[in-house]
Design an enzyme around this catalytic site. Structure first.
Site, mmCIF file in Angstrom:
data_model
loop_
_atom_site.group_PDB
_atom_site.id
_atom_site.type_symbol
_atom_site.label_atom_id
_atom_site.label_comp_id
_atom_site.label_asym_id
_atom_site.label_seq_id
_atom_site.Cartn_x
_atom_site.Cartn_y
_atom_site.Cartn_z
ATOM 1 N N GLY A 1 44.713 32.741 30.144
ATOM 2 C CA GLY A 1 46.088 32.518 30.201
ATOM 3 C C GLY A 1 46.621 30.895 30.369
ATOM 4 O O GLY A 1 47.562 30.546 30.729
ATOM 5 N N CYS A 2 45.294 30.231 30.476
ATOM 6 C CA CYS A 2 45.647 28.697 30.574
ATOM 7 C C CYS A 2 45.291 28.060 29.063
ATOM 8 O O CYS A 2 44.856 28.543 28.185
ATOM 9 C CB CYS A 2 44.607 28.100 31.521
ATOM 10 S SG CYS A 2 42.989 28.180 31.066
ATOM 11 N N GLY A 3 45.593 26.708 29.034
ATOM 12 C CA GLY A 3 45.499 25.992 27.790
ATOM 13 C C GLY A 3 44.255 25.773 27.311
ATOM 14 O O GLY A 3 44.077 25.378 26.202
#
Length: 271
Positions: free
Chosen positions: A118-120
């Site tokens: 869910g992170c960049g």
């Protein structure tokens, strides 16, 4: 027929199953054909589930050894202490015991992957896995042209299951004399190579001698696996892509394509 005799040519061969069929828009009677088998294989290391994949149910211990090495879970066969495989109706489970240091490294890797959800940075992590940094091989001499005589006939003779069922890739190891010593078949080309690498590890075959032949196209992941297994020469019966040639040259893997009606083409090392 090309000679392929060996003490362990294709141990634990894949079984094919007979299925009936009828020709479409035909009054011909029902017939039958042998079809390649397929199973779901779940692999756990020291009690922790790691992967589930579809494979052909033969030479599974070889596959697990090769998969463990080429996915950098272990760096040598001595780090695999035990492999226990249980067969179900449509699946197999493999319990693999590995050295503690390898297990802790695996657990740490799993935590890092979970932490990026869910992170960049997830895309960057995925690219790093697809385009990893490898350790370059020692440069090795190319095999002699004579070793490629009747290569396709040798491959066809070695593919025992594919001759009856089709739908299977093969990975073969040929020694310095051009004799087929090992052959492993699977529905997946990556699986076939992992099985062969596992068999070579188990039998302590010198990967710097002879050559490995693949019946499939040469994907980048095959280059990764070959370099990690320290295979000196990879031969494919289908043409490589530009990227696979670049990587083979970068990591000093001898890469040769054998067309149907032309002499072998050496793509790496660069001419």
């Amino acid at each position: 027929m090309a000679e392929t005799d060996s003490a362990d040519f294709n141990a634990d061969p894949i079984e094919a199953s007979e299925f009936s069929y009828r020709e479409l828009a035909s009054d011909a009677p029902a017939a039958s054909a042998a079809l390649a088998s397929e199973t779901a294989l779940a692999i756990s290391y020291n009690g922790i589930n790691q992967a589930v994949m579809m494979v052909s149910p033969g030479n599974l211990e070889d596959f697990i050894r090769g998969f463990s090495l080429t996915n950098e879970i272990v760096t040598g066969p001595e780090q695999i202490y035990d492999i226990s495989i249980t067969a179900g109706e449509e699946s197999h489970t493999a319990e693999v015991e590995i050295a503690s240091r390898n297990f802790w490294a695996l657990k740490n890797s799993r935590r890092q992957m979970a932490g990026t959800t869910g992170c960049g940075i997830c895309g960057v992590e995925a690219i790093d896995q697809a385009l990893p940094q490898l350790v370059a091989l020692e440069a090795s001499p190319l095999p002699a042209l004579a070793l490629f005589s009747e290569l396709r006939q040798k491959v066809n003779a070695a593919q025992q299951v594919a001759r009856s069922s089709g739908a299977l890739h093969a990975a073969l190891y040929l020694d310095d004399s051009g004799k087929v010593v090992l052959c492993r078949e699977d529905i997946g080309r990556h699986n076939a190579l992992d099985k062969l690498i596992g068999a070579m590890l188990h039998q302590q075959v010198d990967s710097q001698s002879g050559m490995v032949v693949m019946t499939s196209r040469c994907s980048l992941e095959l280059i990764h696996k070959a370099v990690r297994a320290k295979i000196a020469t990879l031969v494919t019966l289908s043409a490589p892509t530009a990227l696979t040639v670049q990587w083979a040259r970068r990591y000093r893997l001898n890469l040769i394509h054998v067309p149907h009606h032309s002499p072998p083409r050496v793509y790496s090392p660069a001419p």
